[in-house]
Design an enzyme around this catalytic site. Structure first.
Site, short mmCIF file in Angstrom:
data_model
loop_
_atom_site.label_atom_id
_atom_site.label_comp_id
_atom_site.label_asym_id
_atom_site.label_seq_id
_atom_site.Cartn_x
_atom_site.Cartn_y
_atom_site.Cartn_z
N ASP A 117 35.35 47.58 31.24
CA ASP A 117 36.22 46.98 32.51
C ASP A 117 35.69 47.49 33.61
OD1 ASP A 117 38.37 45.72 33.67
OD2 ASP A 117 39.77 46.75 32.37
C1 BGC Z 1 41.21 44.55 34.69
C2 BGC Z 1 40.59 43.46 33.84
C3 BGC Z 1 40.07 42.57 34.39
C4 BGC Z 1 38.83 42.82 35.21
C5 BGC Z 1 37.90 42.00 35.96
C6 BGC Z 1 40.16 44.90 35.64
O1 BGC Z 1 40.87 45.61 36.89
O2 BGC Z 1 41.86 45.70 33.97
O3 BGC Z 1 41.69 43.07 33.01
O4 BGC Z 1 39.52 41.45 33.60
O5 BGC Z 1 39.18 43.72 36.32
O6 BGC Z 1 38.55 41.33 37.13
#
Ligand code: BGC
Length: 761
Positions: A286
């Site tokens: 993530d």
């Molecule tokens: C989130 C994810 C997301 C990623 C990319 C993160 O802050 O937890 O769910 O896919 O950002 O935008």
């Protein structure tokens, strides 16, 4: 004989397709071996690098730091970039200006629709309609792929029993089985048959692996800690279901699991995901998941990057830890070349499977972008699905549906907001295009009636809190009038009306990432407004916007009709009008328990019995598992939702009261629409394992079917029960069934069920 031939034919075609797959894999491996033989260490690490594009523009693609890195082969993919022409230009830089011309992969959070916004995932889950959910993902994939995006960070399948956690809005609620079915439906919608043979299917990424929804105290990014038995029986199922459905990629979660952050958790990534479940795609972290492990306290950037790679991470979102530190770690023997090659190979395989080496511009057809996005057909589908996601929580004296006549006062801070309708994670949705509640009710009434609008109150008394809850272009335009002035305007409107529609609740950024709350009431000034509206004596319909289960005890006691509409997407408001006026009959059912108050959390239907369960129907008994001040009951149970018609259930008929180890029985009920209009009902099957080698939940969802019944019509719904359905992870984490008695329960929600018993021999 015919069956024999058919069987032989099936076997033959199976082995042919296995041969085919082996040949294709061999070809892919040859191609990748050859490519990798030419790659430098940096170029290999570049494949593992996923920076965020930010607001990269065509010009920047040529000149920015990212563009430079792309030219040097130091980028594997990009995300957060919108627009097919921009994406095409960036891809051109990669395949024309980098040494090895390796195409980039382009991702985005296409979570509940691309430009055509569908209900937030919790709302989609409330439809319990797997075909509808698949269609929503299908449309999202078509629109995204028409605009250059072919990798989505969806589905999010984190089971959560804690509505304080803002991200419950992004998932499928509290039940692993329902979540697993939804995971499969979404992946099918995105990936189709998983071959990416055309340019309209995109790669899914199941997230956040694992257990992110169990963050302590519902505070985002917080620690999770649970027994392995709970993990496997209650939280892991949807991720596993996604792997079984062939999901192309997995995103690691921010939280720790068993004291090791998921991003560095070898047991999680390698032993469970790859070895036990057979996942063969790639794993991405993530956002800054690697560098955050410094704060988790397990090492500096070099150390945590090496641990991530060793654990099985293939792609590094934003941290640039793999790219910048692995050369040193390789020299020092902290990682080896094979670890790096493995990760690089997995990224190249994904690109190969997506067909990018044949045509890097496969998903970049600007003609498609003009004709396939935000189309009237897609919006019509979004409207239907939104209406199906709404849950009628209360409808005293048939307050709803409303007649299309008279004067309707439409009141509340969410009544005239377009930008809040789509809900959180609607990055590509043109927010200002969504019709508002005021507009849609006005349209529905046409010449037969009229609307008087008043804002009535701000979102919440505290201006700072309102600012936090209306970010990313979702301002509600804080009203500088006093509370009294706002209220007076609303009461004037109410007095002139025949009925009051109060559009209240959360704004879209009141839930979602980093939007945890400790108070789940409708915010202060809105609740005061609602109380004043009720005092007018006019019928009041509460249209509740919510990204989570809220605490509505006061509303349930005082408001005649409550329609929970989550955040319904681009066509939320027309769908609200459809339901309010009876053009659509509500059929949503709650995918998560609504507690009476926050102190009951976590409250979920599939709990254990304890050694001191409260007596059936009792409120309080001394020395039993309960509270002094509130009953154990939810306000609205899991699976609950009303309709404009009523359904009656017959007793359960079992094909046999005995189930053999290799056998199967069926449990059937006849459901009758006893009301006056056509409606849909979600028939739910629950099972309880009465005695086990370990304690078992009081019930678990094991099946469901959404049926449509005309007024007066009956249908028999049958569920097959085999020992496979009765399996669970025992103390030694073996997946087994155990002989003994089972209760089978069928009903319209998790509380109101018919029960029968059978024995597994
Ligand atoms: C989130 C994810 C997301 C990623 C990319 C993160 O802050 O937890 O769910 O896919 O950002 O935008």
């Amino acid at each position: 004989m015919r069956n024999l031939f058919f069987g032989a034919f099936c076997l033959l075609s199976l082995s042919l397709s296995a041969q085919n797959k082996a040949a294709q894999d061999a070809e892919m491996n040859r191609f990748i071996d050859n490519l990798m033989s030419k790659m430098t260490l940096d170029e290999k690490l570049g494949q593992l690098n996923l920076p965020s594009a930010g607001d990269i523009t065509t010009g920047q693609a040529k000149s920015s730091d990212i563009a430079g890195k792309i030219k040097n082969g130091l980028v594997g993919g990009l995300f957060n970039i919108k627009g097919v022409d921009k994406i095409r230009e960036v891809q051109r830089v990669a395949v024309e200006e980098s040494r090895l011309k390796i195409p980039l992969i382009f991702g985005m959070d296409v979570i509940h629709g691309y430009e055509t916004g569908f209900p937030i995932p919790l709302g989609l889950a409330a439809t319990w309609d797997m075909q509808a959910i698949e269609r929503s993902a299908r449309i999202a994939a078509i629109e995204a792929s028409a605009d250059g995006i072919f990798w989505t960070f969806s589905p999010m399948v984190d089971v959560s029993r804690d509505p304080r956690w803002g991200r419950v809005s992004e998932g499928n609620g509290e039940d692993p089985f329902l979540g697993g079915q939804i995971a499969k439906a979404m992946i099918k919608g995105y990936q189709g048959d998983n071959t990416y043979s055309d340019n309209k299917h995109i790669m899914a990424c199941v997230k956040h692996y694992a257990l992110y929804g169990a963050a302590e105290a519902g505070r985002d990014y917080n620690t999770t800690d649970m027994s392995r038995m709970r993990m496997f029986n209650e939280y892991m199922y949807p991720y596993k279901a996604a792997v079984e459905a062939g999901v192309g990629s997995v995103m690691a979660s921010f939280n720790e699991v068993d004291g090791v952050p998921a991003t560095a958790n070898k047991w999680l990534m390698d032993d469970v995901l790859r070895k036990q479940w057979g996942f063969d795609g790639f794993v991405v972290t993530d956002y800054t998941g690697i560098s955050e492990m410094i704060d988790h306290g397990i090492g500096d950037l070099q150390e945590v990057s090496a641990r991530a790679l060793k654990a099985g991470i293939d792609m590094d979102m934003v941290s640039e830890g793999l790219l910048s530190t692995l050369p040193k770690s390789l020299k020092e023997g902290k990682v080896n070349q094979a670890d790096i090659d493995k990760a690089c190979r997995r990224i190249l395989e994904a690109k190969y499977k997506l067909g990018l080496f044949k045509d890097p511009y496969k998903f970049m057809d600007s003609k498609r972008a003009k004709t396939e996005i935000y189309t009237p057909q897609n919006l019509a589908e979004a409207r239907k699905i939104a209406a199906e996601s709404y849950v009628l929580l209360k409808n005293a004296n048939n307050t709803l549906p409303l007649k299309k006549q008279g004067t309707v006062a439409v009141v509340g801070p969410l009544a005239k907001s377009a930008v809040n309708m789509a809900g959180t994670w609607s990055v590509a949705v043109p927010l200002d295009k969504a019709p508002t509640v005021v507009q849609s009710i006005t349209d529905a009434l046409g010449k037969n009636g009229k609307v008087i609008y008043a804002k009535g109150s701000n979102l919440v008394a505290d201006a700072k809190l309102e600012e936090h809850a209306t970010m990313f272009g979702r301002s509600l335009g804080r009203d500088n009038r006093t509370k009294e002035e706002l209220l007076k305007e609303a009461l004037d409107a109410a007095k002139q009306s025949d009925v009051i529609v109060a559009a209240l609740g959360e704004s879209s950024e009141f839930s979602g990432e980093s939007s945890s709350r400790t108070n789940l009431n409708i915010p202060d000034v809105q609740q005061e407004l609602l109380a004043e509206l009720l005092k007018t004596g006019k019928p009041v319909v509460l249209v509740l916007f919510a990204g989570r289960p809220m605490t509505l005890s006061w509303e349930q006691a005082n408001v005649p009709a409550i329609l929970n509409v989550w955040f319904g997407g681009s066509m939320a408001a027309p769908a609200i009008a459809d339901v309010l006026f009876g053009d659509a009959n509500p059929s949503g059912k709650l995918p998560a328990t609504f507690p009476q108050n926050v102190g009951q959390i976590p409250l979920f239907y599939n709990h254990k019995n304890t050694g001191r369960p409260l007596g059936e129907g009792k409120w309080f008994e001394k020395f039993r598992s309960n509270y002094l001040d509130v009953s154990n009951e939810p306000l609205y149970p899991f699976g609950y939702g009303l309709s404009y018609t009523q359904f009656s259930y017959s007793d359960i008929t079992l094909s046999s009261a005995n189930l053999n180890e290799n056998g199967e029985i069926t449990a059937s009920v006849t459901v009758t629409n006893t009301g006056k209009v056509e409606g849909k009902e979600v028939v739910q099957l629950y099972i309880r394992d009465i005695v086990g080698s370990v304690t078992r939940p009081v019930k678990e969802l094991k099946g469901f079917e959404k049926i449509s019944l005309k007024a007066g019509e009956s249908k028999t719904v049958s569920f097959k029960i085999s020992p496979e359905l009765l399996k669970f992870y025992n103390y030694d984490l073996q997946y087994v069934f155990e002989p003994g008695d089972f209760d089978v329960m069928i009903g319209g929600d998790s509380k109101d069920v018919k029960t029968a018993r059978f024995t597994l021999n």
